[in-house]
Scaffold this motif. Structure first.
Motif, PDB file in Angstrom:
ATOM      1  N   ILE A 204      -2.886  -3.014 -10.835  1.00  0.00           N
ATOM      2  CA  ILE A 204      -3.386  -1.919  -9.996  1.00  0.00           C
ATOM      3  C   ILE A 204      -2.487  -1.752  -8.768  1.00  0.00           C
ATOM      4  CG2 ILE A 204      -5.299  -1.240  -8.488  1.00  0.00           C
ATOM      5  CD1 ILE A 204      -7.204  -2.425 -10.547  1.00  0.00           C
ATOM      6  N   LEU A 205      -1.996  -2.899  -8.237  1.00  0.00           N
ATOM      7  CA  LEU A 205      -1.131  -2.815  -7.051  1.00  0.00           C
ATOM      8  C   LEU A 205       0.156  -2.051  -7.353  1.00  0.00           C
ATOM      9  CD1 LEU A 205      -1.546  -6.336  -5.417  1.00  0.00           C
ATOM     10  CD2 LEU A 205      -2.641  -4.183  -4.812  1.00  0.00           C
ATOM     11  N   ILE A 206       0.674  -2.187  -8.574  1.00  0.00           N
ATOM     12  CA  ILE A 206       1.889  -1.438  -8.939  1.00  0.00           C
ATOM     13  C   ILE A 206       1.601   0.062  -8.881  1.00  0.00           C
ATOM     14  CG2 ILE A 206       3.497  -0.894 -10.814  1.00  0.00           C
ATOM     15  CD1 ILE A 206       3.530  -3.726 -11.618  1.00  0.00           C
ATOM     16  N   PHE A 207       0.455   0.459  -9.430  1.00  0.00           N
ATOM     17  CA  PHE A 207       0.111   1.880  -9.401  1.00  0.00           C
ATOM     18  C   PHE A 207      -0.167   2.347  -7.970  1.00  0.00           C
ATOM     19  CE2 PHE A 207      -0.491   1.076 -13.872  1.00  0.00           C
ATOM     20  CZ  PHE A 207       0.016   2.233 -14.435  1.00  0.00           C
ATOM     21  N   ALA A 208      -0.746   1.467  -7.170  1.00  0.00           N
ATOM     22  CA  ALA A 208      -0.985   1.811  -5.770  1.00  0.00           C
ATOM     23  C   ALA A 208       0.344   2.101  -5.079  1.00  0.00           C
ATOM     24  CB  ALA A 208      -1.714   0.670  -5.067  1.00  0.00           C
ATOM     25  N   THR A 209       1.366   1.307  -5.426  1.00  0.00           N
ATOM     26  CA  THR A 209       2.698   1.515  -4.849  1.00  0.00           C
ATOM     27  C   THR A 209       3.245   2.882  -5.241  1.00  0.00           C
ATOM     28  OG1 THR A 209       3.068  -0.850  -5.130  1.00  0.00           O
ATOM     29  CG2 THR A 209       4.980   0.506  -4.622  1.00  0.00           C
ATOM     30  N   VAL A 210       3.072   3.237  -6.518  1.00  0.00           N
ATOM     31  CA  VAL A 210       3.551   4.547  -6.974  1.00  0.00           C
ATOM     32  C   VAL A 210       2.912   5.648  -6.141  1.00  0.00           C
ATOM     33  CG1 VAL A 210       3.613   6.183  -8.878  1.00  0.00           C
ATOM     34  CG2 VAL A 210       3.897   3.751  -9.342  1.00  0.00           C
ATOM     35  N   GLY A 211       1.586   5.567  -5.977  1.00  0.00           N
ATOM     36  CA  GLY A 211       0.875   6.617  -5.259  1.00  0.00           C
ATOM     37  C   GLY A 211       1.308   6.707  -3.807  1.00  0.00           C
ATOM     38  N   ALA A 212       1.372   5.545  -3.143  1.00  0.00           N
ATOM     39  CA  ALA A 212       1.660   5.536  -1.711  1.00  0.00           C
ATOM     40  C   ALA A 212       3.109   5.900  -1.435  1.00  0.00           C
ATOM     41  CB  ALA A 212       1.335   4.169  -1.127  1.00  0.00           C
ATOM     42  N   TYR A 213       4.017   5.370  -2.244  1.00  0.00           N
ATOM     43  CA  TYR A 213       5.431   5.628  -1.997  1.00  0.00           C
ATOM     44  C   TYR A 213       5.831   7.009  -2.506  1.00  0.00           C
ATOM     45  CZ  TYR A 213      10.402   4.898  -1.560  1.00  0.00           C
ATOM     46  OH  TYR A 213      11.707   5.030  -1.197  1.00  0.00           O
ATOM     47  N   GLY A 214       5.281   7.374  -3.658  1.00  0.00           N
ATOM     48  CA  GLY A 214       5.677   8.628  -4.294  1.00  0.00           C
ATOM     49  C   GLY A 214       5.340   9.859  -3.479  1.00  0.00           C
ATOM     50  N   MET A 215       4.371   9.737  -2.581  1.00  0.00           N
ATOM     51  CA  MET A 215       3.955  10.897  -1.816  1.00  0.00           C
ATOM     52  C   MET A 215       5.020  11.312  -0.807  1.00  0.00           C
ATOM     53  SD  MET A 215       1.071  12.484  -2.186  1.00  0.00           S
ATOM     54  CE  MET A 215       0.941  14.170  -1.656  1.00  0.00           C
ATOM     55  N   ARG A 216       5.574  10.336  -0.083  1.00  0.00           N
ATOM     56  CA  ARG A 216       6.488  10.703   1.006  1.00  0.00           C
ATOM     57  C   ARG A 216       7.799   9.940   0.983  1.00  0.00           C
ATOM     58  NH1 ARG A 216       2.824  11.597   6.216  1.00  0.00           N
ATOM     59  NH2 ARG A 216       2.843   9.342   6.287  1.00  0.00           N
ATOM     60  N   GLN A 217       7.988   9.099  -0.027  1.00  0.00           N
ATOM     61  CA  GLN A 217       9.216   8.300  -0.133  1.00  0.00           C
ATOM     62  C   GLN A 217       9.494   7.524   1.156  1.00  0.00           C
ATOM     63  OE1 GLN A 217       9.382  11.607  -1.479  1.00  0.00           O
ATOM     64  NE2 GLN A 217       8.926  10.615  -3.411  1.00  0.00           N
ATOM     65  N   SER A 218       8.468   6.881   1.669  1.00  0.00           N
ATOM     66  CA  SER A 218       8.691   6.107   2.879  1.00  0.00           C
ATOM     67  C   SER A 218       8.188   4.688   2.662  1.00  0.00           C
ATOM     68  CB  SER A 218       7.964   6.758   4.050  1.00  0.00           C
ATOM     69  OG  SER A 218       7.444   5.785   4.924  1.00  0.00           O
ATOM     70  N   ALA A 219       9.084   3.723   2.867  1.00  0.00           N
ATOM     71  CA  ALA A 219       8.697   2.326   2.663  1.00  0.00           C
ATOM     72  C   ALA A 219       7.690   1.901   3.730  1.00  0.00           C
ATOM     73  CB  ALA A 219       9.928   1.425   2.694  1.00  0.00           C
ATOM     74  N   PHE A 220       7.744   2.572   4.879  1.00  0.00           N
ATOM     75  CA  PHE A 220       6.803   2.230   5.941  1.00  0.00           C
ATOM     76  C   PHE A 220       5.370   2.517   5.510  1.00  0.00           C
ATOM     77  CE2 PHE A 220       4.355   3.320   9.766  1.00  0.00           C
ATOM     78  CZ  PHE A 220       4.409   2.094  10.387  1.00  0.00           C
ATOM     79  N   ASP A 221       5.204   3.536   4.665  1.00  0.00           N
ATOM     80  CA  ASP A 221       3.867   3.848   4.158  1.00  0.00           C
ATOM     81  C   ASP A 221       3.261   2.661   3.421  1.00  0.00           C
ATOM     82  OD1 ASP A 221       3.800   6.308   5.227  1.00  0.00           O
ATOM     83  OD2 ASP A 221       4.015   7.436   3.364  1.00  0.00           O
ATOM     84  N   LEU A 222       4.117   1.834   2.818  1.00  0.00           N
ATOM     85  CA  LEU A 222       3.596   0.673   2.087  1.00  0.00           C
ATOM     86  C   LEU A 222       3.034  -0.363   3.063  1.00  0.00           C
ATOM     87  CD1 LEU A 222       6.265   0.245  -0.729  1.00  0.00           C
ATOM     88  CD2 LEU A 222       4.009   1.290  -0.861  1.00  0.00           C
ATOM     89  N   VAL A 223       3.641  -0.454   4.249  1.00  0.00           N
ATOM     90  CA  VAL A 223       3.094  -1.350   5.270  1.00  0.00           C
ATOM     91  C   VAL A 223       1.745  -0.815   5.745  1.00  0.00           C
ATOM     92  CG1 VAL A 223       3.499  -2.422   7.515  1.00  0.00           C
ATOM     93  CG2 VAL A 223       5.421  -1.983   5.990  1.00  0.00           C
ATOM     94  N   LEU A 224       1.714   0.508   5.964  1.00  0.00           N
ATOM     95  CA  LEU A 224       0.451   1.141   6.365  1.00  0.00           C
ATOM     96  C   LEU A 224      -0.620   0.922   5.302  1.00  0.00           C
ATOM     97  CD1 LEU A 224       1.082   4.698   7.849  1.00  0.00           C
ATOM     98  CD2 LEU A 224      -0.234   2.827   8.832  1.00  0.00           C
TER      99      LEU A 224
END
Lengths: 494, 174
Positions: free
Chosen positions: A398-418
């Motif tokens: 599930i975490l892999i898919f969460a990464t796709v969703g969070a990163y894919g929206m804005r292409q920002s690695a900082f979003d993953l920290v958020l």
């Protein structure tokens, strides 16, 4: 028959091979996320929001509707077969369904849940078809004061009425409103709480909040608190119903639908009340040996009724979403976010501005219901296999898919920290029993409600009495007060 | 954290809410109050939310000091979700997994970064389940499994749905 004509055109749009494929994939994916613990329709739709930048609006709304719908079917499978109750919507199904499964009647419980969902879903979809255009026509006449009162009603019920504690519900709501404040003010265009970061002018992405609060928080909760728990699975028996099962189920489905459908229509959401109400009604109406089955061997009415009520509520909840633009649950809030990504604001104008989209969406509900019945009845054994996925791999996946969703929206690695930070917030909220729905609904609805409030006050030339002078908004304020006061008064009397 | 009482933990949560209220109020000072015809400007809702949060925080603090938050789910109820003793080492593994993923995703690409995240998170979860330290072998298995999940996900989203995710190379396949 104008409606029939438009519905037929909707079927023509939804019936193209590519759109049918989207509907099918949505239904299948929805069933899967419904069956899997730890991920629900809200999370799944949120994770897939990035596709809104590439896929056209009609296709992706059909896809999302399939997920929204499929998860309801899948959820009942889990609650009948597993001994851990999942989300609140399927809690009531679990009460009797589990008992039935324990006494070797899992198949009948699954069948009545699936067919009941189909019956209720189809009836409710017919209601959406008939009533949504009427409501839309009427809603055009509502002004900002009325809209604000409707939104206030939705915000009040989701935070203060549903859930265990009004204080914690309000805390969640204010946190959601605070997140919604970040970004540009809708009316004056002034930046608020952006800290000078240009990315924040558009506001915080709903993907981050939803996926963080649901998926990441769920995984963190699992690793921190659910380590050594074991769950047992009930045996699956042949999915079929006897003549007596049918006789007992059909009236229960219809009663469940009748109870559930009105609850979806009013912007005072949640499936808890209608499902519990339906359960209580079935228990009361059952006679003799059937009543004795409640809570013991498991009564089939206790699965059929609530399951139908659940699906009816979930389906008719699309009426306030499409015609008023008011979401009443996590998933509808995220669907509203999906519309906004396309620059479409659901509301009374939706039916005149994007008729193709709306009618294709409604037609796809009919199609989806049939698909889901086929996917669920003969293939239930396949879905049950999903329950065998071990937890460590499930949550990590599930975490892999969460990464796709969070990163894919804005292409920002900082979003993953958020995303992680919001996950920790969700973990704390879950640990101390703060509801999460008010955060998501508040974040989406907050800015809309604020705009309506300020427009309303402009109409009233700055006087708050504008809300009292218009009969409709006065009535709605009365309803808000009633939903706040009634549960308290009832509780005192009991 | 085991040493903390329920009262201390709940007070900490209430103080967290209060801190948020103060932060919002502090930020609201700089927002213009230009109201136009409405009589309320862009700073109205920020103040409302800040004051609302402060009131809620005060009530929560009061509750924490007078018998705890009200209407909490009863952990002893028979249908309550099972809760075991917190496993902090597993939590650290999963936190590491997520933060490492954030740090590495643009450097080593989506597939490798997510596979690593998968392996670390699964390691933490298995540790939480068994209560024992986990060996290297199961870690490697998880790493391979992570690759087998992350790679098709990457291809599916980048090729079919044209969502841009970072790769290690420019080839679009890794």
């Amino acid at each position: 028959m104008d409606i029939l004509n438009q519905l037929m055109q909707g079927f023509a749009t939804a019936g193209t091979p590519i759109n049918l494929l989207w509907a099918f994939v949505g239904c299948a994916l929805g069933t899967a996320v419904g069956v899997l613990p730890g991920i629900g329709p809200a999370t799944a739709v949120a994770m897939l929001l990035p596709i809104t930048s590439q896929v056209n609006a009609t296709a992706s709304m059909i896809f999302f509707a399939g997920i929204y719908y499929g998860a309801m079917y899948g959820g009942s499978t889990t609650s009948i077969l597993l001994n851990t109750p999942g989300e609140t919507a399927s809690m009531v199904t679990a009460m009797e369904g589990n008992k039935m499964a324990k006494s070797g009647r899992a198949g009948a419980a699954l069948a009545t849940a699936a067919i009941g969902s189909f019956v209720a879903g189809t009836i409710a979809t017919i209601m959406v078809t008939l009533f949504a255009p009427v409501v839309a026509e009427y809603a055009v006449r509502l002004g900002p004061p009325e809209y604000f009162c409707l939104m206030l009603l939705a915000l009040t019920t989701v935070s203060a009425v549903l859930g265990q504690s009004t204080v914690r519900g309000l805390a969640s709501l204010f946190v959601g409103l605070a997140i919604g404040l970040i970004g540009m003010d809708q009316i004056t265009g002034q930046a608020r709480y952006t800290g000078g970061v240009p990315e924040l002018l558009d506001g915080v992405e709903i993907v981050l909040v939803a996926v963080g609060l649901f998926a990441v928080a769920e995984a963190l909760h699992a690793v921190l608190f659910e380590g050594a728990t074991s769950e047992s699975q009930n045996k699956l028996s042949r999915v079929s119903m006897t003549a007596s099962d049918w006789r007992r189920s059909i009236p229960a489905w219809l009663r469940g639908t009748a109870i559930g459908a009105p609850f979806g229509c009013i912007p005072a959401g949640g499936t808890e009340i209608p499902t519990f109400l339906s359960y209580a009604v079935e228990k009361k109406l059952a006679k003799g040996e059937h009543q004795a089955e409640f809570g013991k061997q498991g009564a089939i009415e206790g699965v059929a009724g609530p399951e139908a009520a659940n699906n009816a509520t979930v389906t008719t909840a699309l009426i306030p979403l499409l015609t008023l633009g008011i979401p009443v649950s996590n998933t509808t809030a995220i669907l509203l976010g999906a519309f906004q990504n396309y620059g479409i604001q659901p509301g009374p104008q939706l039916f005149t501005n994007s008729p193709t989209l709306v009618w294709a969406l409604i037609a796809s509900l009919y199609i989806g219901n049939v698909m889901l019945l086929v996917l669920n009845l003969p293939l239930v054994g396949l879905w049950v296999k999903l329950l065998k996925v071990p937890k460590p791999q499930l949550y990590s996946g599930i975490l892999i898919f969460a990464t796709v969703g969070a990163y894919g929206m804005r292409q920002s690695a900082f979003d993953l920290v958020l995303l992680y930070a919001i996950g920790v917030l969700g973990l704390v909220m879950r640990r101390f029993d703060f509801p999460t729905a008010p955060v998501v609904v508040g974040m989406i609805l907050g800015p809309l409600a604020e705009a309506q409030l300020r427009n309303a006050l402009s109409i009233g030339e700055g006087k708050w009495t504008v809300f009292l002078e218009r009969p409709m908004s006065l009535a709605l304020l009365g309803v808000v007060l009633a939903v706040l006061a009634l549960p308290r008064l009832l509780r005192k009397r009991v | 954290m085991g040493a903390l009482s329920d009262k201390q933990r709940q007070s900490a949560v209430a103080l967290g809410v209060l801190a948020l209220a103060v932060g919002l109020g502090w930020g609201a000072i700089d927002i213009s109050s230009e109201a136009g015809y409405a009589g309320i400007g862009p700073n109205f809702l920020p103040w409302l939310v800040a004051v609302g949060l402060a009131v809620v925080a005060a009530i929560l603090l009061f509750e924490a000091h007078s018998g705890g938050f009200r209407n909490m789910p009863d952990p002893l109820a028979h249908d309550a979700p099972p809760v075991s003793a917190p496993c902090w080492s597993g939590f650290v593994w999963m936190s590491g997994a997520l933060l490492l993923n954030a740090a590495l995703i643009t450097r080593i690409g989506f597939i490798l970064s997510c596979a690593l995240c998968f392996a670390c998170a699964a390691h933490g979860l298995r540790q939480a389940q068994s209560g024992r330290r986990q060996g290297l072998r199961s870690g490697l298995v998880d790493g391979v499994l992570g690759l087998l999940i992350a790679a098709p996900v990457f291809w599916m989203f980048t090729k079919f749905l044209a969502i841009s995710l970072p790769g290690l190379t420019q080839s679009g396949w890794l």
